[in-house]
Scaffold this motif. Structure first.
Motif, PDB file in Angstrom:
ATOM      1  N   SER A  87       0.836  -1.212   0.000  1.00 32.63           N
ATOM      2  CA  SER A  87       0.000   0.000   0.000  1.00 32.63           C
ATOM      3  C   SER A  87       0.866   1.256   0.000  1.00 32.63           C
ATOM      4  O   SER A  87       0.567   2.233  -0.684  1.00 32.63           O
ATOM      5  CB  SER A  87      -0.917   0.016   1.226  1.00 32.63           C
ATOM      6  N   ILE A  88       1.926   1.223   0.766  1.00 30.82           N
ATOM      7  CA  ILE A  88       2.820   2.382   0.831  1.00 30.82           C
ATOM      8  C   ILE A  88       3.447   2.634  -0.535  1.00 30.82           C
ATOM      9  O   ILE A  88       3.518   3.769  -1.015  1.00 30.82           O
ATOM     10  CB  ILE A  88       3.909   2.162   1.909  1.00 30.82           C
ATOM     11  N   GLU A  89       3.863   1.559  -1.185  1.00 31.68           N
ATOM     12  CA  GLU A  89       4.466   1.703  -2.511  1.00 31.68           C
ATOM     13  C   GLU A  89       3.470   2.342  -3.492  1.00 31.68           C
ATOM     14  O   GLU A  89       3.825   3.219  -4.278  1.00 31.68           O
ATOM     15  CB  GLU A  89       4.920   0.337  -3.032  1.00 31.68           C
ATOM     16  N   ILE A  90       2.223   1.911  -3.410  1.00 32.22           N
ATOM     17  CA  ILE A  90       1.188   2.452  -4.297  1.00 32.22           C
ATOM     18  C   ILE A  90       1.003   3.953  -4.051  1.00 32.22           C
ATOM     19  O   ILE A  90       0.929   4.761  -4.978  1.00 32.22           O
ATOM     20  CB  ILE A  90      -0.141   1.692  -4.081  1.00 32.22           C
ATOM     21  N   MET A  91       0.965   4.329  -2.778  1.00 30.15           N
ATOM     22  CA  MET A  91       0.742   5.749  -2.455  1.00 30.15           C
ATOM     23  C   MET A  91       1.903   6.623  -2.929  1.00 30.15           C
ATOM     24  O   MET A  91       1.702   7.715  -3.445  1.00 30.15           O
ATOM     25  CB  MET A  91       0.549   5.902  -0.961  1.00 30.15           C
ATOM     26  N   ARG A  92       3.108   6.129  -2.738  1.00 30.12           N
ATOM     27  CA  ARG A  92       4.270   6.911  -3.178  1.00 30.12           C
ATOM     28  C   ARG A  92       4.269   7.063  -4.695  1.00 30.12           C
ATOM     29  O   ARG A  92       4.674   8.093  -5.233  1.00 30.12           O
ATOM     30  CB  ARG A  92       5.556   6.214  -2.723  1.00 30.12           C
ATOM     31  N   GLU A  93       3.811   6.012  -5.370  1.00 28.96           N
ATOM     32  CA  GLU A  93       3.767   6.054  -6.830  1.00 28.96           C
ATOM     33  C   GLU A  93       2.818   7.157  -7.301  1.00 28.96           C
ATOM     34  O   GLU A  93       3.109   7.878  -8.249  1.00 28.96           O
ATOM     35  CB  GLU A  93       3.318   4.676  -7.343  1.00 28.96           C
ATOM     36  N   VAL A  94       1.701   7.280  -6.614  1.00 30.49           N
ATOM     37  CA  VAL A  94       0.735   8.322  -6.965  1.00 30.49           C
ATOM     38  C   VAL A  94       1.344   9.701  -6.722  1.00 30.49           C
ATOM     39  O   VAL A  94       1.251  10.602  -7.559  1.00 30.49           O
ATOM     40  CB  VAL A  94      -0.569   8.157  -6.152  1.00 30.49           C
ATOM     41  N   ALA A  95       2.003   9.863  -5.575  1.00 34.83           N
ATOM     42  CA  ALA A  95       2.608  11.157  -5.257  1.00 34.83           C
ATOM     43  C   ALA A  95       3.639  11.531  -6.311  1.00 34.83           C
ATOM     44  O   ALA A  95       3.777  12.697  -6.685  1.00 34.83           O
ATOM     45  CB  ALA A  95       3.253  11.116  -3.871  1.00 34.83           C
ATOM     46  N   ALA A  96       4.360  10.527  -6.816  1.00 32.67           N
ATOM     47  CA  ALA A  96       5.428  10.806  -7.768  1.00 32.67           C
ATOM     48  C   ALA A  96       4.909  11.009  -9.193  1.00 32.67           C
ATOM     49  O   ALA A  96       5.494  11.752  -9.958  1.00 32.67           O
ATOM     50  CB  ALA A  96       6.452   9.676  -7.757  1.00 32.67           C
ATOM     51  N   GLU A  97       3.828  10.342  -9.541  1.00 33.15           N
ATOM     52  CA  GLU A  97       3.433  10.301 -10.952  1.00 33.15           C
ATOM     53  C   GLU A  97       2.226  11.163 -11.314  1.00 33.15           C
ATOM     54  O   GLU A  97       1.933  11.323 -12.487  1.00 33.15           O
ATOM     55  CB  GLU A  97       3.142   8.853 -11.376  1.00 33.15           C
ATOM     56  N   THR A  98       1.477  11.646 -10.332  1.00 32.61           N
ATOM     57  CA  THR A  98       0.300  12.422 -10.702  1.00 32.61           C
ATOM     58  C   THR A  98       0.484  13.876 -10.280  1.00 32.61           C
ATOM     59  O   THR A  98       1.307  14.200  -9.431  1.00 32.61           O
ATOM     60  CB  THR A  98      -0.996  11.853 -10.088  1.00 32.61           C
ATOM     61  N   ARG A  99      -0.293  14.721 -10.888  1.00 34.99           N
ATOM     62  CA  ARG A  99      -0.131  16.165 -10.740  1.00 34.99           C
ATOM     63  C   ARG A  99      -0.853  16.675  -9.504  1.00 34.99           C
ATOM     64  O   ARG A  99      -0.318  17.449  -8.722  1.00 34.99           O
ATOM     65  CB  ARG A  99      -0.707  16.815 -12.011  1.00 34.99           C
ATOM     66  N   ASN A 100      -2.077  16.209  -9.299  1.00 33.10           N
ATOM     67  CA  ASN A 100      -2.927  16.802  -8.272  1.00 33.10           C
ATOM     68  C   ASN A 100      -3.796  15.727  -7.608  1.00 33.10           C
ATOM     69  O   ASN A 100      -4.987  15.630  -7.886  1.00 33.10           O
ATOM     70  CB  ASN A 100      -3.799  17.887  -8.934  1.00 33.10           C
ATOM     71  N   PRO A 101      -3.188  14.908  -6.759  1.00 36.45           N
ATOM     72  CA  PRO A 101      -3.954  13.806  -6.153  1.00 36.45           C
ATOM     73  C   PRO A 101      -4.752  14.247  -4.918  1.00 36.45           C
ATOM     74  O   PRO A 101      -4.473  15.296  -4.329  1.00 36.45           O
ATOM     75  CB  PRO A 101      -2.868  12.807  -5.749  1.00 36.45           C
ATOM     76  N   VAL A 102      -5.736  13.438  -4.581  1.00 36.65           N
ATOM     77  CA  VAL A 102      -6.533  13.689  -3.375  1.00 36.65           C
ATOM     78  C   VAL A 102      -6.851  12.338  -2.753  1.00 36.65           C
ATOM     79  O   VAL A 102      -6.902  11.323  -3.452  1.00 36.65           O
ATOM     80  CB  VAL A 102      -7.843  14.439  -3.732  1.00 36.65           C
ATOM     81  N   MET A 103      -7.037  12.316  -1.447  1.00 31.57           N
ATOM     82  CA  MET A 103      -7.436  11.076  -0.794  1.00 31.57           C
ATOM     83  C   MET A 103      -8.891  11.203  -0.360  1.00 31.57           C
ATOM     84  O   MET A 103      -9.229  12.079   0.429  1.00 31.57           O
ATOM     85  CB  MET A 103      -6.540  10.781   0.408  1.00 31.57           C
ATOM     86  N   LEU A 104      -9.729  10.344  -0.907  1.00 30.16           N
ATOM     87  CA  LEU A 104     -11.128  10.355  -0.501  1.00 30.16           C
ATOM     88  C   LEU A 104     -11.230   9.728   0.872  1.00 30.16           C
ATOM     89  O   LEU A 104     -10.723   8.629   1.110  1.00 30.16           O
ATOM     90  CB  LEU A 104     -11.984   9.603  -1.508  1.00 30.16           C
ATOM     91  N   TYR A 105     -11.870  10.451   1.741  1.00 27.45           N
ATOM     92  CA  TYR A 105     -11.922  10.034   3.131  1.00 27.45           C
ATOM     93  C   TYR A 105     -13.386   9.914   3.512  1.00 27.45           C
ATOM     94  O   TYR A 105     -14.141  10.877   3.461  1.00 27.45           O
ATOM     95  CB  TYR A 105     -11.211  11.087   3.985  1.00 27.45           C
ATOM     96  N   SER A 106     -13.800   8.687   3.865  1.00 26.06           N
ATOM     97  CA  SER A 106     -15.223   8.476   4.118  1.00 26.06           C
ATOM     98  C   SER A 106     -15.509   8.209   5.597  1.00 26.06           C
ATOM     99  O   SER A 106     -16.619   7.824   5.948  1.00 26.06           O
ATOM    100  CB  SER A 106     -15.730   7.317   3.269  1.00 26.06           C
ATOM    101  N   VAL A 107     -14.488   8.379   6.423  1.00 24.65           N
ATOM    102  CA  VAL A 107     -14.604   8.292   7.882  1.00 24.65           C
ATOM    103  C   VAL A 107     -14.678   6.844   8.389  1.00 24.65           C
ATOM    104  O   VAL A 107     -14.563   6.601   9.583  1.00 24.65           O
ATOM    105  CB  VAL A 107     -15.821   9.100   8.437  1.00 24.65           C
ATOM    106  N   GLY A 108     -14.862   5.871   7.524  1.00 20.86           N
ATOM    107  CA  GLY A 108     -14.967   4.488   7.978  1.00 20.86           C
ATOM    108  C   GLY A 108     -13.619   3.895   8.353  1.00 20.86           C
ATOM    109  O   GLY A 108     -12.585   4.550   8.280  1.00 20.86           O
ATOM    110  N   LYS A 109     -13.651   2.608   8.720  1.00 22.92           N
ATOM    111  CA  LYS A 109     -12.425   1.940   9.171  1.00 22.92           C
ATOM    112  C   LYS A 109     -11.395   1.835   8.055  1.00 22.92           C
ATOM    113  O   LYS A 109     -10.197   1.969   8.289  1.00 22.92           O
ATOM    114  CB  LYS A 109     -12.750   0.556   9.725  1.00 22.92           C
TER     115      LYS A 109
END
Lengths: 635, 310
Positions: free
Chosen positions: B24-46
């Motif tokens: 999961s960490i690898e996936i997140m870093r990949e997004v930070a490195a490869e996309t221009r304007n990312p966002v994390m959808l947060y739905s308050v659940g577990k």
């Protein structure tokens, strides 16, 4: 569990995060493959059902759906459990790879269910890329088919070491041992071509559960393990910790001026603070200062761990670089040989520029030569000029810049790549490096003392590549000459590369076919890059008709350094001007492959500068170029 | 560390959770490195809580280089709003809350308009509005492949067209850890870093890492009405009682959190994480059973996803 494993466990507890991924016993990733109707989905459904992974509501949905769409009469159709998408349910075939999860007390499993339908073979390669083991199904009545051979081949190609031959529907051949033995013998003939570590044939019935999770009374002649037993206990080799250290840098972590960390997932090997490391592509050396994680610094990290390293020195290192040990360097080359599985309806053509993603590095690349393709039925090598969907070839690739890599056999994570189409951004191929080619292999970059920055300091200006593209006779050279004269008077160090002067020397071996035009531009772009490294402002006036090659030239230079100038003159005007009399000859059929007449010109979509020569005179246009340049330099 | 977590540390489960965490960490870093304007959808659940925790791990010592965004239907449990604001504050991340104002103006709600329409307007449409408004080119979601059949085939990096549509038959092949995040113009990526996690993994990880989650997940006495075979909690006075209905105080907890009139509780006495993990490992119904919106027909989720639902 044996004692050796318990010992390892005890050590792991001392450094809780240091064993991630190294002890593979906890999780097994496998894929199921086989032909249409061999019963893959049924088998997975059966595994989930028998290992009590299904919830009551899922079972009741299954029972309801079985009555509606099922093919198993009044019985539960386990295939419906995993055939996820509506279209598949209607057509009764699995069309895409799906991932399933189940766990027993001994292990947790991730299953890739991959389709057997011929046109979807690319999905099998996808599922295989992350699998430790493949379960290959055959229908006991039909035995080894073309697809069976193909799937064994792809499993081997993708580096899977362990194979299970699930001889399914054994009930439909009366649980006949002779039939089972016959299929095993046929299959041995297939896998003898490959180097699987284990091949385990199991007679089973997914529909009725024989030898899936419990031993069948119907096959007393079979003494081997049930499928689940085998999956739970097989030791999947994982010696990644003992391989050379590789950390592909994914992201540079820079929260403030005092911290600069290199984040990435360790592909292989282990590292400790104090260890010497080298940036593979540049040869710059340093020492690991800290291994930083959210849970505190580590004193050791190994394969599969996502960490952040800080180094003792300020070194130039960014995403796409690989940190390695100085004495265990990977190959660094801009050319290598690789297996490519083609995954697009549009065939792969040598010379076309694609984007290649290898590790964390993306780089423009083209296939210079398809050595051969491999017939997946006969495993014969066949000469070819292109690769179509689902074809596998051995290719030589040329990259826009050198990258660090290992062979796929040595290291999947540093030897695998995907091929991306630059227009659609679709993933069109998957590749596995065999070995580096020619000069660049094992010639490691020396970190230069007089680098580009030093040249820039001496020259007093940044280098740029002004790339003039346009039809023959559009006015490229005229404008470029005016621009160069103006820049010279302003104190810039410049050099002009012109289509004609370069073709008389460096490129005199090249003609005007598409392939030669591509090579012509590649060489000119490389020369421009050398001038640029020397801090010289370079003016390139080439027709350069293809978008892909201009993009390749742009990608060679650091961002912002390449300025594409479209000298836009309608072909009728060019023909009228005809400064060299070429149009007359071309129209008379005396010149073949003439751009704009018998060879295409792909106009730039978003040039940095668009000069319309019918609206302004060359002096005015040259001034626009100079102004643009000065503005760009001040950015 | 509590007793179960201590025991779990020594078991093979930890290998499994570590592998998932690292992936999961690898996936997140990949997004930070490869996309221009990312966002994390947060739905308050577990699942969002786990995702947020992993994001903090992925970028430490930096804060995650993207904001959180909550697409608010205005019908969440009261406690979810409190928890959301605190969680964003704890993580030091910017929180964007988006509400479909047209839906509010039209008075759209689950009781008056039914679950399907409410979800369509206040969730699916609202999410598209927000992605367009902020021009995000990548959005993290907490969906897992084990949740539902159509999700089992979704990529980790899931390509969406300019109109946010998902085309299940035309997905990019996804091999090894080589994710293709490239998009053009208004195309975008939905990225699912928890793709390979199961519900049991999520709970075990929450326990191991001591991740804060809303108290709705823990059993407590709550005012409940029985409706369509589900236990619905009266979280505020917007849920009108039907004739003959009378709220009852029952010991319940929630396995997933959504709009409160659409989210069924389960009878439970699990008041600690350890008890929840035990209950989950022995559970006989899947977690999505508690959701009204999935029950219409088996392919309900696939339809919603094609339209752009997460």
């Amino acid at each position: 569990m044996d004692d050796a494993m318990q010992d390892t466990r005890a050590q792991d507890r001392a450094t809780p995060l240091a064993y991630a991924g190294a002890a593979a016993g906890g999780m097994l990733r496998f894929l199921t493959c086989g032909s249409v109707d061999d019963g893959k989905s049924t088998l997975i459904g059966r595994l989930l059902y028998d290992s009590k992974q299904l919830f009551e509501d899922q079972v009741s949905t299954l029972e309801r759906d079985s009555r509606k769409h099922g093919t198993a009469g009044e019985e539960i159709d386990f295939a419906l459990l995993v055939d996820g998408l509506e279209a598949e349910r209607e057509q009764g075939i699995t069309i895409d790879v799906a991932y399933r999860f189940f766990a027993t007390e001994r292990r947790s499993f991730i299953v890739a269910d991959t389709p057997g339908h011929e046109q979807y073979t690319r999905n099998m390669a996808t599922g295989a890329s992350t699998a430790d083991l493949a379960v290959l199904l055959v229908d006991a009545r039909l035995g080894v088919l073309t697809q069976t051979r193909r799937h064994a081949f792809i499993a081997s190609l993708l580096g899977i070491r362990h194979l299970v031959l699930a001889v399914n529907k054994i009930d439909l051949v009366g649980f006949d041992q002779d039939r089972f033995d016959e299929i095993c013998a046929d299959f041995r003939g297939v896998v003898d071509n490959f180097s699987f570590t284990t091949v385990t044939p199991i007679p089973l019935s997914a529909r009725f559960g024989d030898n899936v999770t419990s031993r069948s009374e119907n096959t007393p002649w079979y003494a081997g393990p049930t499928l689940l037993e085998h999956l739970e206990t097989i030791e999947v080799d994982n010696d990644l910790a003992d391989r050379p250290f590789r950390l592909p840098v994914q992201w540079v972590n820079r929260p403030n001026l005092d911290f600069r960390g290199f984040s990435g997932t360790i592909a292989s090997g282990a590292i400790r603070p104090g260890d010497a490391v080298t940036v593979a592509s540049s040869g710059v050396r340093s020492t690991v200062a800290r291994i930083v994680t959210y849970d505190g610094d580590l004193d050791r990290a190994g394969p599969g761990q996502a960490v952040t390293l800080t180094l003792a020195d300020e070194v130039d290192c960014s995403r796409g670089d690989i940190l390695v040990r100085p004495e265990q360097r990977p190959e660094v080359s801009d050319q290598f040989s690789a297996h490519i599985v083609w995954m697009s309806e549009t065939p792969m053509l040598p010379g076309r520029v694609y984007l290649l993603k290898i590790g964390t590095r993306s780089v423009a690349a083209s296939v210079t030569d398809i050595r051969h393709k491999i017939d997946v039925n006969s495993f014969q090598q066949i000469a070819t000029k292109s690769l179509a969907l689902n074809e596998v070839g051995v290719c030589h690739l040329s990259l826009a810049s050198a990258v660090a890599f290992d062979s796929y056999e040595e290291n999947h994570r540093t030897g695998a790549f995907i091929v991306i189409d630059r227009q659609s951004n679709a993933t069109v191929g998957a590749g596995m490096v065999q070995f580096g080619l020619r000069r660049a292999t094992n010639v490691h970059h020396q970190a230069m003392t007089i680098d580009k920055a030093a040249h820039i300091r001496l020259n007093g200006h940044r280098p740029f590549v002004l790339w003039f593209t346009g039809l023959s006779g559009s006015g490229k050279s005229t404008i470029a000459n005016l621009v160069e004269a103006k820049l010279y008077s302003l104190g810039y160090r410049t050099y002009a590369l012109d289509g004609d002067n370069v073709r008389h020397g460096l490129n005199k071996d090249l003609g005007f076919t598409d392939a030669d035009r591509v090579e012509n531009i590649r060489r000119v772009a490389e020369v421009a890059k050398l001038f640029s490294d020397a801090g010289v402002l370079t003016l390139v006036s080439f027709i350069s008709p293809f978008r892909a090659e201009r993009q390749m030239a742009r990608d060679l230079m650091p961002p912002g350094e390449f300025i594409e100038i479209f000298v836009d003159t309608p072909i009728d005007v060019c023909r009228q001007r005809d400064p060299k009399g070429l149009y007359r000859k071309a129209d008379a059929g005396q010149i073949t492959n003439f751009t704009g007449i018998s060879s295409p010109y792909e106009a730039p979509v978003n040039p940095d500068l668009h000069l319309e020569t019918v609206r302004a005179d060359p002096v005015e246009l040259a001034e626009r170029v100079v102004k643009f340049l000065i503005d760009r330099e001040e950015e | 560390m509590n007793e179960i977590a201590a025991t779990m540390r020594g078991t093979r489960f930890m290998d499994h959770l570590d592998r998932l965490e690292n992936e999961s960490i690898e996936i997140m870093r990949e997004v930070a490195a490869e996309t221009r304007n990312p966002v994390m959808l947060y739905s308050v659940g577990k699942d969002s809580s786990v995702m947020l925790h992993l994001a903090q791990k992925a970028f430490h010592p930096s804060a995650p280089p993207f904001p959180l965004m909550h697409v608010d239907t205005t019908w969440k449990f009261k406690e979810m709003y409190r928890f959301r604001d605190e969680a964003a504050k704890r993580a030091g991340m910017r929180l964007i809350v988006h509400i479909n104002q047209q839906g509010v103006a039209d008075g759209v709600g689950p009781i008056t308009h039914g679950s399907a329409y409410h979800t369509q307007v206040m969730k699916t449409e609202s999410l598209k509005q927000a992605l367009d408004l902020y021009k995000f080119d990548a959005a993290f979601g907490g969906a897992r492949r084990d949740e539902e059949k159509s999700r089992a085939k979704e990529r980790v990096f899931s390509f969406r067209s300019e109109t946010h549509a998902w085309d299940p038959k035309n997905q990019r092949p996804e091999l090894w850890n080589l994710y293709n995040a490239r998009v053009r113009g208004r195309e975008s990526m939905r990225v699912f870093p928890l793709s390979n996690w199961t519900e049991a993994d999520i709970w075990q990880y929450i326990l191991r890492e001591d991740i804060p989650i809303p108290s709705l997940y823990f059993a407590a006495e709550r005012p409940i009405v029985h409706r369509d075979g589900m236990l619905i909690m009266l979280d505020d006075d917007r849920l009108p009682l039907e004739p003959g209905e009378a709220p009852q105080m029952l010991m319940v907890r929630f396995r997933t959190l959504g709009c409160y009139p659409l989210t069924g509780a389960v009878l439970s006495t699990a008041t600690t994480l350890e008890e929840i993990v035990r209950e989950t490992l022995g559970a006989t119904t899947s977690e999505r059973q508690g959701r009204v919106i999935d029950r219409d027909e088996a392919s309900a989720m696939e339809k919603k996803k094609r339209e752009g639902y997460f």
